[in-house]
Motif scaffolding. Structure first.
Motif, short mmCIF file in Angstrom:
data_model
loop_
_atom_site.label_atom_id
_atom_site.label_comp_id
_atom_site.label_asym_id
_atom_site.label_seq_id
_atom_site.Cartn_x
_atom_site.Cartn_y
_atom_site.Cartn_z
N ASP A 1 0.84 -1.18 0.00
CA ASP A 1 0.00 0.00 0.00
C ASP A 1 0.88 1.25 0.00
OD1 ASP A 1 -2.39 -1.47 0.14
OD2 ASP A 1 -2.20 -1.65 2.32
N GLY A 2 0.46 2.28 -0.70
CA GLY A 2 1.22 3.53 -0.72
C GLY A 2 0.64 4.48 -1.74
N ASP A 3 1.15 5.71 -1.71
CA ASP A 3 0.77 6.72 -2.69
C ASP A 3 1.89 6.79 -3.71
OD1 ASP A 3 0.07 8.90 -4.20
OD2 ASP A 3 0.41 10.38 -2.61
N PHE A 4 1.69 6.20 -4.87
CA PHE A 4 2.76 6.08 -5.87
C PHE A 4 2.66 7.15 -6.96
CE2 PHE A 4 2.06 1.79 -4.10
CZ PHE A 4 3.28 1.66 -3.46
N THR A 5 2.09 8.28 -6.61
CA THR A 5 2.03 9.41 -7.54
C THR A 5 3.44 9.78 -8.01
OG1 THR A 5 0.10 10.29 -6.36
CG2 THR A 5 1.29 11.80 -7.82
N GLY A 6 3.59 9.95 -9.32
CA GLY A 6 4.91 10.28 -9.87
C GLY A 6 5.69 9.08 -10.34
N TRP A 7 5.30 7.89 -9.92
CA TRP A 7 5.98 6.65 -10.29
C TRP A 7 5.15 5.87 -11.31
CZ3 TRP A 7 10.83 5.57 -8.39
CH2 TRP A 7 11.24 6.26 -7.25
N THR A 8 5.82 5.15 -12.18
CA THR A 8 5.18 4.11 -12.99
C THR A 8 5.47 2.78 -12.30
OG1 THR A 8 5.48 5.36 -15.04
CG2 THR A 8 5.10 2.99 -15.24
N THR A 9 4.44 2.02 -12.00
CA THR A 9 4.62 0.79 -11.22
C THR A 9 4.12 -0.43 -12.01
OG1 THR A 9 2.45 0.91 -10.14
CG2 THR A 9 4.27 2.07 -9.08
N SER A 10 4.69 -1.58 -11.68
CA SER A 10 4.24 -2.85 -12.26
C SER A 10 4.60 -3.96 -11.29
CB SER A 10 4.90 -3.10 -13.62
OG SER A 10 6.31 -3.16 -13.50
N THR A 11 3.90 -5.09 -11.43
CA THR A 11 4.10 -6.23 -10.54
C THR A 11 4.32 -7.49 -11.37
OG1 THR A 11 2.67 -5.25 -8.85
CG2 THR A 11 3.10 -7.62 -8.67
N GLU A 12 5.33 -8.27 -10.98
CA GLU A 12 5.62 -9.56 -11.62
C GLU A 12 5.50 -10.66 -10.56
OE1 GLU A 12 9.29 -12.07 -13.71
OE2 GLU A 12 9.62 -10.02 -12.97
N VAL A 13 4.48 -11.48 -10.69
CA VAL A 13 4.30 -12.60 -9.76
C VAL A 13 5.18 -13.75 -10.22
CG1 VAL A 13 2.67 -14.19 -8.71
CG2 VAL A 13 1.95 -11.85 -9.26
N LEU A 14 6.03 -14.26 -9.32
CA LEU A 14 6.98 -15.30 -9.67
C LEU A 14 6.37 -16.68 -9.46
CD1 LEU A 14 10.14 -13.72 -7.99
CD2 LEU A 14 9.45 -13.59 -10.38
N PRO A 15 6.77 -17.68 -10.24
CA PRO A 15 6.25 -19.04 -10.06
C PRO A 15 6.71 -19.62 -8.73
CG PRO A 15 8.04 -19.03 -11.67
CD PRO A 15 7.72 -17.60 -11.37
N TYR A 16 5.94 -20.55 -8.23
CA TYR A 16 6.32 -21.23 -6.99
C TYR A 16 7.67 -21.92 -7.16
CZ TYR A 16 1.57 -20.64 -5.17
OH TYR A 16 0.39 -20.11 -4.72
N ASP A 17 8.49 -21.86 -6.12
CA ASP A 17 9.79 -22.53 -6.13
C ASP A 17 9.65 -23.87 -5.41
OD1 ASP A 17 12.39 -23.35 -6.11
OD2 ASP A 17 13.14 -21.74 -4.81
N THR A 18 9.65 -24.95 -6.16
CA THR A 18 9.51 -26.29 -5.57
C THR A 18 10.84 -27.04 -5.55
OG1 THR A 18 8.91 -27.19 -7.74
CG2 THR A 18 7.11 -26.46 -6.30
N SER A 19 11.93 -26.34 -5.84
CA SER A 19 13.24 -27.00 -5.81
C SER A 19 13.58 -27.41 -4.38
CB SER A 19 14.32 -26.06 -6.36
OG SER A 19 14.42 -24.90 -5.57
N GLY A 20 14.18 -28.52 -4.23
CA GLY A 20 14.58 -29.00 -2.91
C GLY A 20 13.50 -29.76 -2.17
N ILE A 21 12.30 -29.89 -2.75
CA ILE A 21 11.23 -30.63 -2.09
C ILE A 21 11.26 -32.08 -2.60
CG2 ILE A 21 8.74 -30.82 -1.77
CD1 ILE A 21 8.55 -27.82 -2.19
N PRO A 22 11.46 -33.03 -1.71
CA PRO A 22 11.55 -34.43 -2.15
C PRO A 22 10.28 -34.90 -2.86
CG PRO A 22 12.28 -34.19 0.13
CD PRO A 22 11.65 -32.89 -0.26
N GLU A 23 10.44 -35.80 -3.79
CA GLU A 23 9.31 -36.35 -4.53
C GLU A 23 8.39 -37.11 -3.59
OE1 GLU A 23 8.48 -39.30 -8.39
OE2 GLU A 23 10.54 -38.73 -7.81
N GLY A 24 7.09 -36.88 -3.77
CA GLY A 24 6.10 -37.58 -2.96
C GLY A 24 5.67 -36.83 -1.72
N VAL A 25 6.36 -35.76 -1.36
CA VAL A 25 5.99 -34.99 -0.17
C VAL A 25 4.73 -34.20 -0.47
CG1 VAL A 25 6.69 -33.08 1.33
CG2 VAL A 25 8.34 -34.85 0.69
N VAL A 26 3.79 -34.23 0.47
CA VAL A 26 2.55 -33.47 0.34
C VAL A 26 2.79 -32.03 0.78
CG1 VAL A 26 0.14 -33.24 1.07
CG2 VAL A 26 1.13 -35.52 0.71
#
Length: 233
Positions: free
Chosen positions: A74-99
């Motif tokens: 949240d904020g007052d971003f007057t004067g700025w151009t803003t954008s958001t990039e949602v990153l994919p979930y990081d599943t590295s390091g999670i053993p196979e079969g783990v719930v």
């Protein structure tokens, strides 16, 4: 005051001895614009924070809030151009079969501005010959939500806004073993950048974390300051 008197006043107050100061410049307008020594960015602290006070500690409610995920603070971003990039979930390091019940999801929140140096009161011969130092500064929170939470990219551009004359990138890696929750300063001085600079493109990116609640990386005190100091190559 006469044009010559306004010119002498600019020269004396800003220490511009030796700088090109042609008579064709409207020195009264230059003096009133005060382009040297002040922050040329608009709204440098849109989150309402001050680097002279510690970053606020994140609030952790007893019961996680319900609702859709958030990826932008949240904020007052007057004067700025803003954008958001949602990153994919990081599943590295999670053993196979783990719930997996839930995973944190990260996003980059980007803010940028373009400073028009001539519109701010600077003149061609000063930028091309004297080439005053252009000082960049920024402060971001040591949030430690990830090992890479901040990026800065600043470009000095020509009159067409696309020609890059000089640029600087900062992409720090955080030490997750040492948490002090302070503001971290980043800065750079452009010097000896060559003729033709007319714009400064300031862009920084802050990483946010959503995991049942929203945890942003805070920032404040962004600045672009032109100093009346002659560049050295």
């Amino acid at each position: 005051m006469s044009a010559a008197e306004w010119k002498k006043r600019c020269e004396a107050e800003w220490g511009l001895h030796g700088a090109p100061m042609p008579d064709g410049v409207d020195w009264k307008s230059v003096y009133e614009a005060k382009p040297l020594g002040r922050n040329l960015l608009k709204n440098p602290a849109p989150l309402g924070l001050n680097k002279d006070a510690p970053p606020p500690e994140p609030e952790r409610p007893d019961v996680p809030p319900r609702g859709p995920p958030r990826f932008q603070p949240d904020g007052d971003f007057t004067g700025w151009t803003t954008s958001t990039e949602v990153l994919p979930y990081d599943t590295s390091g999670i053993p196979e079969g783990v719930v997996i019940c839930s995973l944190p999801q990260y996003s980059w929140f980007t803010l940028e501005q373009i400073v028009d140096l001539k519109a701010e009161g600077l003149w061609d011969k000063l930028l091309d010959g004297f080439q005053p130092e252009i000082v960049i500064e920024d402060w971001y929170e040591e949030s430690q939500i990830h090992d890479n939470i901040y990026q800065l990219h600043v470009k000095l551009l020509g009159s067409d806004k696309s020609t890059v004359i000089s640029e600087h990138t900062i992409n720090p890696t955080e030490d997750l073993s040492n948490y002090s929750h302070n503001w971290k300063q980043v800065s750079h001085v452009f010097s000896g950048y060559g003729p033709g600079v007319r714009y400064v493109h300031f862009q920084h990116r802050l990483k946010n974390n959503f995991h049942n609640d929203f945890f942003p990386t805070l920032f404040t005190g962004s600045s672009v300051v032109v100093r009346p100091v002659k560049s050295s190559s």
